[in-house]
Design an enzyme around this catalytic site. Sequence first.
Site, PDB file in Angstrom:
ATOM      1  N   HIS A  89      41.678  35.658  33.175  1.00 45.10           N
ATOM      2  CA  HIS A  89      42.707  35.871  34.270  1.00 45.10           C
ATOM      3  C   HIS A  89      41.912  35.992  35.572  1.00 45.10           C
ATOM      4  O   HIS A  89      41.086  36.808  35.371  1.00 45.10           O
ATOM      5  CB  HIS A  89      43.806  36.539  34.026  1.00 45.10           C
ATOM      6  CG  HIS A  89      44.664  36.959  35.301  1.00 45.10           C
ATOM      7  ND1 HIS A  89      45.122  35.988  36.166  1.00 45.10           N
ATOM      8  CD2 HIS A  89      44.979  38.046  35.933  1.00 45.10           C
ATOM      9  CE1 HIS A  89      45.702  36.460  37.086  1.00 45.10           C
ATOM     10  NE2 HIS A  89      45.799  37.508  37.072  1.00 45.10           N
TER      11      HIS A  89
ATOM     12  N   ASN B 199      43.929  34.400  43.005  1.00 46.32           N
ATOM     13  CA  ASN B 199      44.752  34.843  41.970  1.00 46.32           C
ATOM     14  C   ASN B 199      45.894  33.959  41.790  1.00 46.32           C
ATOM     15  O   ASN B 199      46.829  34.177  42.850  1.00 46.32           O
ATOM     16  CB  ASN B 199      45.088  36.476  41.853  1.00 46.32           C
ATOM     17  CG  ASN B 199      46.032  36.942  40.796  1.00 46.32           C
ATOM     18  OD1 ASN B 199      46.635  35.853  39.908  1.00 46.32           O
ATOM     19  ND2 ASN B 199      46.094  38.072  40.442  1.00 46.32           N
TER      20      ASN B 199
ATOM     21  N   CYS C  46      51.052  36.948  35.219  1.00 45.79           N
ATOM     22  CA  CYS C  46      49.765  36.574  34.947  1.00 45.79           C
ATOM     23  C   CYS C  46      49.374  36.195  33.644  1.00 45.79           C
ATOM     24  O   CYS C  46      48.394  35.374  33.400  1.00 45.79           O
ATOM     25  CB  CYS C  46      48.802  37.616  35.616  1.00 45.79           C
ATOM     26  SG  CYS C  46      49.064  37.934  37.199  1.00 45.79           S
TER      27      CYS C  46
END
Length: 331
Positions: free
Chosen positions: A258, A288, A122
């Site tokens: 994020h 996500n 990520c």
Amino acid sequence: MSDIASAATTRRAVITGTGSALPVRRVSNAELAEQVDTSDEWIVERTGIRFRHIAGPDETTSTLATDAARAALAAAGTDARDIDLIVLATATPDQTFPASATRVQAALGIDDCVAFDVAAVCSGFLYAVQVAESMIRAGSANRALVIGAETFSRILDWEDRATCVLFGDGAGAIVMEARETATQDGRGVLATKLHADGRHNQLLYVDGGPSTTGTVGKLRMKGKEVFRHAVVNLAAVMNEGLAAAGLGPEDVDWVVPHQANARILDATARKLGLAPEKVVVTVDQHANTSAASVPLALDTAVRDGRIKPGDLLVLEAMGGGFTWGAAIVRF
């Protein structure tokens, strides 16, 4: 002496265009609840997620990355043949090798440029930004495509309701170009800070790989522990980045984080003393998307007019490894 000092310039990497791409299929929580023991209420309350996009058979990490790159090039008014560097952040490449960046390169019709992948999950896009910015500042590149692209749906255990509801597929891209700027107020990447701590491998990982099981594996996560580390690490690294740029939270126009969980976004903003309206939130629409998360959110806020030239941005992310980082950017 003062005239000489004022005339001095610094070579910086400036973001000149943004772009993104999402798979055609958009999946609601209600649709997901037909396949998994969950509900729209349960997902929204714990994560803020309402929708995610899932790649179809003909959509891969490199095809999504290519579409996002084309959009960013168009926004920048840059011809693909003028790109001399492609850095693609992904944890879900098309193949074990070669790098998916080379597939993007070929699809864009670029005969020769530096092209490689970065794997930091990520945080991958932040890692890719620093790599490209360093190469531009050093003079080894002039125009770069920096891309975050993922097809996380390929590595999800669709029987694990604790993880499969959290992720989606997509890609985001930016064009970064070398510019000479005279002051700290000029556009470009002002500071970057990256970290990693491999002791936390078992909190967020994939249980496979070419060198271990010979399989792709599935994503595994201990959500509570990840949440705790994320709030602390993200607030710390954003303050660290701002300090390195000689700035403070009061100077920030937008945080582009994020998009892992709405509660993490809220908690991080509170730790920094930032108003929630300064945080770009797309987790409700995209879920996500790992390395694609930050550039997807950035492109969304640029195209809807929230982010304007001259705004001070903080880009931040944390992912498996653990890895985490932040970039301070004058857009």
